[in-house]
Design a protein around this motif. Structure first.
Motif, PDB file in Angstrom:
ATOM      1  N   UNK A   1      67.810 -16.137  -0.791  1.00  0.00           N
ATOM      2  CA  UNK A   1      68.762 -17.051  -1.420  1.00  0.00           C
ATOM      3  C   UNK A   1      68.482 -17.191  -2.914  1.00  0.00           C
ATOM      4  N   UNK A   2      67.196 -17.260  -3.273  1.00  0.00           N
ATOM      5  CA  UNK A   2      66.808 -17.463  -4.671  1.00  0.00           C
ATOM      6  C   UNK A   2      65.639 -16.538  -4.999  1.00  0.00           C
ATOM      7  N   UNK A   3      65.718 -15.906  -6.158  1.00  0.00           N
ATOM      8  CA  UNK A   3      64.657 -15.008  -6.624  1.00  0.00           C
ATOM      9  C   UNK A   3      64.280 -15.433  -8.029  1.00  0.00           C
ATOM     10  N   UNK A   4      63.011 -15.803  -8.211  1.00  0.00           N
ATOM     11  CA  UNK A   4      62.546 -16.302  -9.500  1.00  0.00           C
ATOM     12  C   UNK A   4      61.588 -15.325 -10.164  1.00  0.00           C
ATOM     13  N   UNK A   5      61.583 -15.334 -11.490  1.00  0.00           N
ATOM     14  CA  UNK A   5      60.495 -14.720 -12.251  1.00  0.00           C
ATOM     15  C   UNK A   5      59.369 -15.744 -12.250  1.00  0.00           C
ATOM     16  N   UNK A   6      58.187 -15.366 -11.765  1.00  0.00           N
ATOM     17  CA  UNK A   6      57.161 -16.375 -11.525  1.00  0.00           C
ATOM     18  C   UNK A   6      56.560 -16.951 -12.802  1.00  0.00           C
ATOM     19  N   UNK A   7      56.653 -16.252 -13.902  1.00  0.00           N
ATOM     20  CA  UNK A   7      56.131 -16.786 -15.153  1.00  0.00           C
ATOM     21  C   UNK A   7      56.432 -15.845 -16.302  1.00  0.00           C
ATOM     22  N   UNK A   8      56.379 -16.341 -17.535  1.00  0.00           N
ATOM     23  CA  UNK A   8      56.706 -15.520 -18.711  1.00  0.00           C
ATOM     24  C   UNK A   8      55.528 -14.663 -19.159  1.00  0.00           C
ATOM     25  N   UNK A   9      54.912 -13.968 -18.213  1.00  0.00           N
ATOM     26  CA  UNK A   9      53.739 -13.160 -18.535  1.00  0.00           C
ATOM     27  C   UNK A   9      54.041 -11.667 -18.434  1.00  0.00           C
ATOM     28  N   UNK A  10      55.308 -11.324 -18.300  1.00  0.00           N
ATOM     29  CA  UNK A  10      55.703  -9.928 -18.183  1.00  0.00           C
ATOM     30  C   UNK A  10      55.581  -9.235 -19.541  1.00  0.00           C
ATOM     31  N   UNK A  11      55.043  -8.015 -19.571  1.00  0.00           N
ATOM     32  CA  UNK A  11      54.935  -7.299 -20.847  1.00  0.00           C
ATOM     33  C   UNK A  11      56.286  -6.874 -21.403  1.00  0.00           C
ATOM     34  N   UNK A  12      57.272  -6.702 -20.526  1.00  0.00           N
ATOM     35  CA  UNK A  12      58.606  -6.315 -20.980  1.00  0.00           C
ATOM     36  C   UNK A  12      59.309  -7.500 -21.629  1.00  0.00           C
ATOM     37  N   UNK A  13      60.251  -7.211 -22.503  1.00  0.00           N
ATOM     38  CA  UNK A  13      61.039  -8.252 -23.142  1.00  0.00           C
ATOM     39  C   UNK A  13      61.890  -8.981 -22.099  1.00  0.00           C
ATOM     40  N   UNK A  14      62.264 -10.207 -22.428  1.00  0.00           N
ATOM     41  CA  UNK A  14      63.095 -10.991 -21.516  1.00  0.00           C
ATOM     42  C   UNK A  14      64.400 -10.264 -21.212  1.00  0.00           C
ATOM     43  N   UNK A  15      64.941  -9.555 -22.183  1.00  0.00           N
ATOM     44  CA  UNK A  15      66.192  -8.825 -21.951  1.00  0.00           C
ATOM     45  C   UNK A  15      66.022  -7.762 -20.866  1.00  0.00           C
ATOM     46  N   UNK A  16      64.862  -7.116 -20.825  1.00  0.00           N
ATOM     47  CA  UNK A  16      64.596  -6.090 -19.811  1.00  0.00           C
ATOM     48  C   UNK A  16      64.455  -6.738 -18.435  1.00  0.00           C
ATOM     49  N   UNK A  17      63.730  -7.844 -18.387  1.00  0.00           N
ATOM     50  CA  UNK A  17      63.549  -8.555 -17.119  1.00  0.00           C
ATOM     51  C   UNK A  17      64.893  -9.080 -16.609  1.00  0.00           C
ATOM     52  N   UNK A  18      65.707  -9.611 -17.519  1.00  0.00           N
ATOM     53  CA  UNK A  18      67.021 -10.135 -17.129  1.00  0.00           C
ATOM     54  C   UNK A  18      67.885  -9.041 -16.508  1.00  0.00           C
TER      55      UNK A  18
END
Length: 261
Positions: free
Chosen positions: A170-187
């Motif tokens: 139902x819901x999928x979250x990014x667990x935290x802003x620790x990803x090396x990729x830019x937010x645009x890539x994660x989005x």
């Protein structure tokens, strides 16, 4: 598969005194933001629902209270013992089902995926519309997340769905802003999870206000709304309130989901 050792990475962060929000400091009472809180006269019950924005008008209705499943299967932080704890989990789940509290918050990192596997067992033989499940993508530095980048969230969600024995979450979250990729890539990757039908709504956890807004803007480029922001919030950790994050959630029609520690 879940990245082995993720549960120990999370425990190491806790042991190092890291948290999803800084240590509490004295709060100026004038920074209190009651206008963005729930109305004083509102008393949610097990039948109350909050609407999360979905795609193409397909909104997601969730209960006001979720059940945290970090301890289910997690040895690093909670010393999980299946012989001792699994019967207790089943007994607790039976009581929760009896009162209609069947919104479970799990993650790929909880017990290196064991929490999701336990959830899959609990959900077995239940009608799909009788429970809500939220899981999370943690950008661990493994080959899937590093090489695939925007494909990381979707690849990891496929593994989660196998453990959960479900076709979608139902819901999928990014667990935290620790990803090396830019937010645009994660989005881009999170939007792909919604468009593929593997997730009905997406959001973020442990982001600050600016990071949350940036993610919302990037998701909008793919015609996918940011539905929820989840982070630690209690009477001693009021940062989401006094920083204006909750106010921004209200203004932008994101659901805010707080949890105490």
């Amino acid at each position: 598969m879940a990245t082995p050792g993720t549960q120990y990475m999370m425990q190491a962060c806790l042991a190092a005194d890291m948290s999803s929000s800084p240590h509490p400091k004295p709060v100026d009472p004038y920074l209190s933001d009651p206008v963005s809180m729930l109305p004083p006269g509102l008393t949610p019950d097990s039948n109350s629902r909050i609407t999360l924005r979905g795609v193409s008008g397909k909104d997601v209705l969730i209960p006001c209270l979720s059940i945290g499943a970090w301890s289910w299967g997690d040895k690093a932080t909670f010393d999980y013992n299946p012989t001792r704890d699994l019967p207790r989990i089943h007994a607790a789940w039976a009581k929760l089902k009896a009162v209609g509290l069947t919104f479970v918050d799990t993650a790929q990192s909880y017990g290196d995926g064991e929490s999701e596997r336990i959830c899959g067992i609990l959900f077995r033989d239940m009608p799909r519309d009788s429970f809500v499940v939220q899981t999370k993508w943690l950008s661990t530095p493994d080959i899937t997340n590093t090489v695939l980048q925007s494909g990381g969230p979707k690849s990891k969600l496929k593994d989660s769905l196998v453990r959960l024995q479900l076709d979608y979450v139902d819901i999928y979250l990014v667990q935290g802003p620790i990803h090396p990729s830019k937010i645009s890539i994660v989005a881009k990757g999170m939007a792909g999870c919604v468009k593929s039908g593997m997730a009905r709504a997406v959001g973020v956890a442990n982001y600050d206000t600016n990071e949350m807004i940036k993610m919302a803007d990037e998701l909008a480029k793919h015609d996918v709304p940011l539905s929820v922001c989840q982070c630690e919030y209690s009477v001693v950790r009021r940062l989401p309130e006094v920083s204006g994050l909750i106010r921004e959630c209200k203004n932008a029609v994101f659901a805010f989901k707080g949890f105490p520690r």
